[in-house]
Design a protein around this motif. Structure first.
Motif, PDB file in Angstrom:
ATOM      1  N   GLN A 177      -4.275  -2.528   5.014  1.00  0.00           N
ATOM      2  CA  GLN A 177      -2.871  -2.168   5.181  1.00  0.00           C
ATOM      3  C   GLN A 177      -2.672  -0.670   5.364  1.00  0.00           C
ATOM      4  O   GLN A 177      -1.733  -0.246   6.043  1.00  0.00           O
ATOM      5  CB  GLN A 177      -2.067  -2.667   3.978  1.00  0.00           C
ATOM      6  CG  GLN A 177      -1.985  -4.180   3.887  1.00  0.00           C
ATOM      7  CD  GLN A 177      -1.071  -4.650   2.772  1.00  0.00           C
ATOM      8  OE1 GLN A 177      -0.556  -3.843   2.006  1.00  0.00           O
ATOM      9  NE2 GLN A 177      -0.870  -5.954   2.676  1.00  0.00           N
ATOM     10  N   ALA A 181      -0.595   0.863   8.420  1.00  0.00           N
ATOM     11  CA  ALA A 181       0.525   1.782   8.228  1.00  0.00           C
ATOM     12  C   ALA A 181       0.313   3.062   9.029  1.00  0.00           C
ATOM     13  O   ALA A 181       1.233   3.559   9.695  1.00  0.00           O
ATOM     14  CB  ALA A 181       0.700   2.098   6.749  1.00  0.00           C
ATOM     15  N   VAL A 221       3.647   3.303   4.372  1.00  0.00           N
ATOM     16  CA  VAL A 221       3.782   1.850   4.478  1.00  0.00           C
ATOM     17  C   VAL A 221       4.186   1.471   5.899  1.00  0.00           C
ATOM     18  O   VAL A 221       4.706   2.295   6.654  1.00  0.00           O
ATOM     19  CB  VAL A 221       4.837   1.304   3.485  1.00  0.00           C
ATOM     20  CG1 VAL A 221       4.387   1.535   2.055  1.00  0.00           C
ATOM     21  CG2 VAL A 221       6.191   1.954   3.733  1.00  0.00           C
ATOM     22  N   VAL A 222       3.944   0.221   6.227  1.00  0.00           N
ATOM     23  CA  VAL A 222       4.380  -0.292   7.530  1.00  0.00           C
ATOM     24  C   VAL A 222       5.883  -0.498   7.467  1.00  0.00           C
ATOM     25  O   VAL A 222       6.377  -1.244   6.615  1.00  0.00           O
ATOM     26  CB  VAL A 222       3.690  -1.627   7.862  1.00  0.00           C
ATOM     27  CG1 VAL A 222       4.205  -2.173   9.188  1.00  0.00           C
ATOM     28  CG2 VAL A 222       2.182  -1.447   7.911  1.00  0.00           C
TER      29      VAL A 222
END
Length: 230
Positions: A177, A181, A221-222
């Motif tokens: 992740q 991101a 973060v995405v």
């Protein structure tokens, strides 16, 4: 009397042709699962006749097809759907957001030539001075929307081919992740990709990594996808 009969026959034929054309159009609406928000700019493709369409601001779409055809419905950030046309009733299509990270999904192919794949779109998008329908007709306007969509899709695929997970992860120590991101936050523009070489791309990725690490954790973060309709 014969002229009247002939005129009636012509009218009946035209009505029949109009009814047949109407039957050859599949209509529907795309909404987001869980929110019932109407989704615009969802891409719909008929795999049997290579027809394509985009949903409008109210999630509605029309695409040429008949019973027995198969539609592919797709939109970035959502699970693609396949619909077998069993009847010509109005279709309600619900799309679910992807529940996995961006890096686990690659919905774009490496090669995409929309002019070869959808020649009718480019033909219908043309504007002729003495033809009002090419200026204001729904079919012509829809074709121009698709043409614009294809132009952007070509650019996005070009970026994808240069800014790959394999390449980026070979330069920065990010995985999972965190890598998703980073790639989302610092995705390069089409102009940058087409005007720079591999060395410049490597420098850009390293500089972007420094900026990424300087961000507070809550910013790494995405970003959440915004709903595409009302």
């Amino acid at each position: 009397m014969r002229a009247t009969t002939y005129l009636i026959m012509i009218c009946l034929c035209l009505i029949g042709m109009g009814a047949q054309a109407q039957q050859n159009v599949i209509k529907g609406q795309v909404i987001e699962s869980g929110t019932n928000a109407k989704m615009s700019n969802v891409f719909i493709k008929n795999t049997n006749n290579s027809q394509a369409a985009l949903s409008d601001d109210n999630g509605n779409f029309e695409i040429r097809g008949i019973m027995g055809n198969t539609l592919i419905i797709s939109s970035p950030g959502y699970v693609s759907d396949t619909l077998y046309v069993a009847d010509m009733k109005f279709k309600y299509i619900t799309m679910a957001r992807l529940g996995i990270t961006l890096g686990q999904v690659n919905v774009r192919g490496e090669r995409f030539d929309p002019r070869a794949e959808y020649p009718s779109v480019y033909q219908k998008s043309k504007v002729y001075v003495l033809s009002p329908t090419t200026w204001f007709g729904k079919e012509a306007k829809d074709a121009r929307r698709l043409k614009k969509y294809f132009a952007q899709e070509v650019k996005e695929r070009r970026i994808d081919s240069a800014f790959t997970r394999t390449y980026v992860s070979s330069i920065v120590p990010l995985k999972g992740q965190d890598l998703d991101a980073f790639m989302n936050l610092y995705r390069p523009t089409y102009e940058f990709v087409t005007s720079n070489n591999a060395e410049s791309m490597a420098v850009y990725i390293n500089d972007s990594y420094k900026k990424y690490m300087a961000l507070p954790p809550e910013k790494r973060v995405v970003p959440k996808l915004e709903t595409t309709g009302q």
